[in-house]
Design a protein around this motif. Structure first.
Motif, mmCIF file in Angstrom:
data_model
loop_
_atom_site.group_PDB
_atom_site.id
_atom_site.type_symbol
_atom_site.label_atom_id
_atom_site.label_comp_id
_atom_site.label_asym_id
_atom_site.label_seq_id
_atom_site.Cartn_x
_atom_site.Cartn_y
_atom_site.Cartn_z
ATOM 1 N N ASP A 165 -33.603 -18.831 45.939
ATOM 2 C CA ASP A 165 -32.655 -17.782 46.295
ATOM 3 C C ASP A 165 -31.362 -17.979 45.506
ATOM 4 O OD1 ASP A 165 -31.179 -15.770 47.448
ATOM 5 O OD2 ASP A 165 -30.932 -16.790 49.361
ATOM 6 N N LEU A 166 -31.085 -17.048 44.593
ATOM 7 C CA LEU A 166 -29.870 -17.130 43.782
ATOM 8 C C LEU A 166 -28.802 -16.153 44.251
ATOM 9 C CD1 LEU A 166 -31.452 -17.514 40.243
ATOM 10 C CD2 LEU A 166 -30.509 -19.293 41.710
ATOM 11 N N THR A 167 -28.967 -15.646 45.473
ATOM 12 C CA THR A 167 -27.966 -14.763 46.046
ATOM 13 C C THR A 167 -26.641 -15.514 46.125
ATOM 14 O OG1 THR A 167 -29.662 -13.697 47.383
ATOM 15 C CG2 THR A 167 -27.374 -13.366 48.062
ATOM 16 N N GLY A 168 -25.611 -14.903 45.624
ATOM 17 C CA GLY A 168 -24.294 -15.538 45.648
ATOM 18 C C GLY A 168 -23.997 -16.381 44.431
ATOM 19 N N ALA A 169 -24.930 -16.460 43.499
ATOM 20 C CA ALA A 169 -24.689 -17.247 42.288
ATOM 21 C C ALA A 169 -23.559 -16.621 41.479
ATOM 22 C CB ALA A 169 -25.944 -17.325 41.437
ATOM 23 N N THR A 170 -22.646 -17.458 41.031
ATOM 24 C CA THR A 170 -21.569 -17.030 40.149
ATOM 25 C C THR A 170 -21.889 -17.573 38.766
ATOM 26 O OG1 THR A 170 -19.977 -17.094 41.964
ATOM 27 C CG2 THR A 170 -19.082 -17.115 39.732
ATOM 28 N N TRP A 171 -22.250 -16.669 37.872
ATOM 29 C CA TRP A 171 -22.675 -17.061 36.532
ATOM 30 C C TRP A 171 -21.483 -17.124 35.595
ATOM 31 C CZ3 TRP A 171 -27.545 -18.696 35.868
ATOM 32 C CH2 TRP A 171 -28.484 -18.333 36.810
ATOM 33 N N ARG A 172 -21.458 -18.143 34.752
ATOM 34 C CA ARG A 172 -20.419 -18.253 33.730
ATOM 35 C C ARG A 172 -21.086 -18.640 32.413
ATOM 36 N NH1 ARG A 172 -19.550 -23.665 32.951
ATOM 37 N NH2 ARG A 172 -20.178 -25.020 34.658
ATOM 38 N N THR A 173 -20.495 -18.201 31.335
ATOM 39 C CA THR A 173 -21.024 -18.513 30.009
ATOM 40 C C THR A 173 -20.625 -19.927 29.636
ATOM 41 O OG1 THR A 173 -20.820 -16.201 29.376
ATOM 42 C CG2 THR A 173 -21.043 -17.776 27.597
ATOM 43 N N ALA A 174 -21.549 -20.649 29.075
ATOM 44 C CA ALA A 174 -21.275 -22.014 28.644
ATOM 45 C C ALA A 174 -20.138 -22.015 27.627
ATOM 46 C CB ALA A 174 -22.523 -22.642 28.044
ATOM 47 N N THR A 175 -19.246 -22.971 27.714
ATOM 48 C CA THR A 175 -18.070 -23.003 26.849
ATOM 49 C C THR A 175 -18.424 -23.186 25.382
ATOM 50 O OG1 THR A 175 -17.800 -25.362 27.263
ATOM 51 C CG2 THR A 175 -16.534 -23.855 28.651
ATOM 52 N N SER B 270 -21.093 -21.890 23.893
ATOM 53 C CA SER B 270 -21.871 -20.769 23.386
ATOM 54 C C SER B 270 -20.997 -19.883 22.517
ATOM 55 C CB SER B 270 -22.435 -19.936 24.540
ATOM 56 O OG SER B 270 -23.394 -20.676 25.251
ATOM 57 N N GLY B 271 -21.598 -19.312 21.508
ATOM 58 C CA GLY B 271 -20.874 -18.369 20.650
ATOM 59 C C GLY B 271 -20.901 -16.982 21.274
ATOM 60 N N SER B 272 -20.654 -15.981 20.454
ATOM 61 C CA SER B 272 -20.652 -14.611 20.967
ATOM 62 C C SER B 272 -22.063 -14.078 21.197
ATOM 63 C CB SER B 272 -19.890 -13.703 20.003
ATOM 64 O OG SER B 272 -20.523 -13.735 18.734
ATOM 65 N N THR B 273 -23.053 -14.724 20.615
ATOM 66 C CA THR B 273 -24.463 -14.367 20.845
ATOM 67 C C THR B 273 -25.213 -15.626 21.244
ATOM 68 O OG1 THR B 273 -25.032 -14.751 18.539
ATOM 69 C CG2 THR B 273 -24.371 -12.509 19.140
ATOM 70 N N ASP B 274 -26.437 -15.449 21.666
ATOM 71 C CA ASP B 274 -27.280 -16.586 22.043
ATOM 72 C C ASP B 274 -26.619 -17.460 23.107
ATOM 73 O OD1 ASP B 274 -29.169 -15.775 20.132
ATOM 74 O OD2 ASP B 274 -28.110 -16.881 18.575
ATOM 75 N N CYS B 275 -26.076 -16.824 24.126
ATOM 76 C CA CYS B 275 -25.336 -17.542 25.163
ATOM 77 C C CYS B 275 -26.247 -18.063 26.266
ATOM 78 C CB CYS B 275 -24.287 -16.634 25.796
ATOM 79 S SG CYS B 275 -22.992 -16.161 24.644
ATOM 80 N N VAL B 276 -25.824 -19.134 26.844
ATOM 81 C CA VAL B 276 -26.445 -19.703 28.032
ATOM 82 C C VAL B 276 -25.460 -19.510 29.172
ATOM 83 C CG1 VAL B 276 -27.208 -21.841 29.104
ATOM 84 C CG2 VAL B 276 -27.776 -21.387 26.728
ATOM 85 N N ASP C 30 -30.636 -17.333 30.192
ATOM 86 C CA ASP C 30 -30.274 -16.740 28.913
ATOM 87 C C ASP C 30 -29.491 -15.461 29.196
ATOM 88 O OD1 ASP C 30 -30.178 -15.425 26.451
ATOM 89 O OD2 ASP C 30 -32.287 -15.772 25.993
ATOM 90 N N SER C 31 -28.293 -15.343 28.655
ATOM 91 C CA SER C 31 -27.464 -14.170 28.941
ATOM 92 C C SER C 31 -28.054 -12.881 28.374
ATOM 93 C CB SER C 31 -26.047 -14.364 28.393
ATOM 94 O OG SER C 31 -26.078 -14.449 26.981
ATOM 95 N N LYS C 32 -28.938 -12.991 27.390
ATOM 96 C CA LYS C 32 -29.558 -11.796 26.833
ATOM 97 C C LYS C 32 -30.699 -11.281 27.707
ATOM 98 C CE LYS C 32 -30.604 -13.721 22.910
ATOM 99 N NZ LYS C 32 -30.321 -15.060 23.365
#
Length: 60
Positions: A2-12, A14-20, A34-36
């Motif tokens: 259950d990922l309800t309530g998950a707050t997602w952030r981009t890895a510091t 990561s570039g502008s593409t291919d983000c985690v 994968d953000s894509k």
């Protein structure tokens, strides 16, 4: 999982593409995706395992 309530952030590092994205605000789990493909698969780690991984990556 259950990922309800998950707050997602981009890895510091990561570039502008291919983000985690990481959600580390849930009890007993750190989720990574994968953000894509936000509806795609998610890797799940215990907080201890995630900290160990991050610690090894930072030393490289």
């Amino acid at each position: 999982m259950d990922l309800t309530g998950a707050t997602w952030r981009t890895a510091t590092r990561s570039g502008s593409t291919d983000c985690v994205e990481v959600a580390d605000n849930l009890p007993d789990v750190v989720a990574v995706r994968d953000s894509k493909d936000r509806q795609g698969p998610v890797l799940a780690f215990t907080p201890q395992t995630w900290q160990t991984f991050v610690g090894h990556v930072k030393r490289r």
